[in-house]
Design an enzyme around this catalytic site. Structure first.
Site, mmCIF file in Angstrom:
data_model
loop_
_atom_site.group_PDB
_atom_site.id
_atom_site.type_symbol
_atom_site.label_atom_id
_atom_site.label_comp_id
_atom_site.label_asym_id
_atom_site.label_seq_id
_atom_site.Cartn_x
_atom_site.Cartn_y
_atom_site.Cartn_z
ATOM 1 N N ASP A 1 0.720 -1.195 0.184
ATOM 2 C CA ASP A 1 -0.069 0.144 0.039
ATOM 3 C C ASP A 1 0.807 1.185 -0.138
ATOM 4 O OD1 ASP A 1 -2.691 0.945 0.365
ATOM 5 O OD2 ASP A 1 -2.023 2.045 2.102
ATOM 6 N N TYR B 1 -2.086 11.052 2.502
ATOM 7 C CA TYR B 1 -2.859 11.464 1.309
ATOM 8 C C TYR B 1 -2.923 13.087 1.193
ATOM 9 C CZ TYR B 1 -4.666 6.594 1.833
ATOM 10 O OH TYR B 1 -4.696 5.388 1.721
ATOM 11 N N HIS C 1 -7.199 -6.223 -1.241
ATOM 12 C CA HIS C 1 -6.345 -5.504 -1.016
ATOM 13 C C HIS C 1 -5.489 -5.878 0.136
ATOM 14 C CE1 HIS C 1 -4.078 -1.632 -1.131
ATOM 15 N NE2 HIS C 1 -4.439 -1.470 0.133
#
Length: 276
Positions: free
Chosen positions: A97, A199, A254
């Site tokens: 990730d 982010y 994921h």
């Protein structure tokens, strides 16, 4: 163990025989170094000495307040500084990730510090940047980032009702105990904000700026990953100039290190041994 690097204190899980070949394992959002707990034993049995840090924003002693402090160059500098502090000249590098983003960028900028690279779930940042700009499917898959980039609102949504939304997002990692092992640390003051700042500091320009990777590389992607589409995954190959292998795990979500640790360990070790 706790390691001081760049004026910050990182919590690091170390395992395997001292003196073993070093491997640096970088976690993703919203997890921590413990996401490698089911992968690491196979690596230790193969003679690797693993180091799995809780990265910037996740370690309590490494949570700068400024969003700019979480840009990719800062995250890369942390990884290199941890290798320096550990006395490791070059390590096998594994990232999942967001940890994969850091691993790609370290391998591109500091190939002398990387023996091999195994990136998990997230493709080369430049491939991701292109997909975010041009692939309608990937734009939909990444739409959750709009919320994550909103200070205050994201924290409120994810942590409300005892972090119910965060727990739902983590449902694929396993049972309620495993979900809690990741969700509960995010409820500590400042923890989720530090994690979300990755982010908020991200830009397509920073992603696109990551250069090609020349070290021996394996990219592991799963076909039930809701965050990363096939287009971005398959485009990854164009950004690797060294020996490259694309491993697709069918039927896996994921959360590859939690859901398919044996298969992932096999892919890592094949790369480490040069048999990928």
């Amino acid at each position: 163990m706790r390691i001081d690097a760049r004026g910050l204190e990182f919590v690091v899980r170390a395992g395997g025989a001292e003196g073993g070949v070093p491997a640096l394992l970088l976690h993703g959002f919203p997890q921590h170094g413990g996401e490698w707990d089911d992968v690491a034993p196979a690596l230790h049995a193969a003679g690797l000495r693993t180091y799995a840090p809780d990265q910037r924003g996740y370690s309590p002693g490494a949570r700068p307040a400024e969003v700019e402090a979480y840009r990719i160059p800062e995250l890369v500098a942390d990884a290199v500084a941890l290798l320096d502090a550990l006395g490791v000249e070059a390590a096998h590098l594994v990232g999942h990730d967001w940890g994969a983003v850091v691993a790609w960028a370290v391998a591109a900028a500091h190939p002398d510090r990387v023996r091999t690279l195994t990136a998990v779930s997230v493709p080369h940042p430049a491939a991701m940047a292109h997909a975010l700009a041009n692939d309608p499917q990937q734009k939909v898959r990444s739409s959750y980032m709009v919320l994550f980039r909103q200070p205050g609102k994201a924290e409120s949504v994810l942590l409300g009702l005892r972090a119910a939304a965060l727990r739902r997002m983590l449902a694929g990692v396993g049972d309620a105990t495993r979900v809690a092992s990741y969700a509960e640390p995010m409820r500590e003051p400042g923890a989720l904000t530090g994690a979300l700042n990755w982010y908020r500091a991200m830009s397509r320009a920073d992603l696109a700026r990551v250069g090609p990777v020349a070290v021996p590389t394996t990219y592991v992607w799963s076909d039930r990953d809701r965050a990363i589409g096939r287009g971005a995954a398959e485009a990854c190959a164009t950004h690797v100039t060294g020996d490259y292998r694309f491993v697709e795990l069918p039927g896996v979500s994921h959360w590859i290190p939690d859901e398919a640790p044996a298969e992932l360990a096999e892919a890592i070790l094949a790369r480490v041994r040069g048999t990928a």
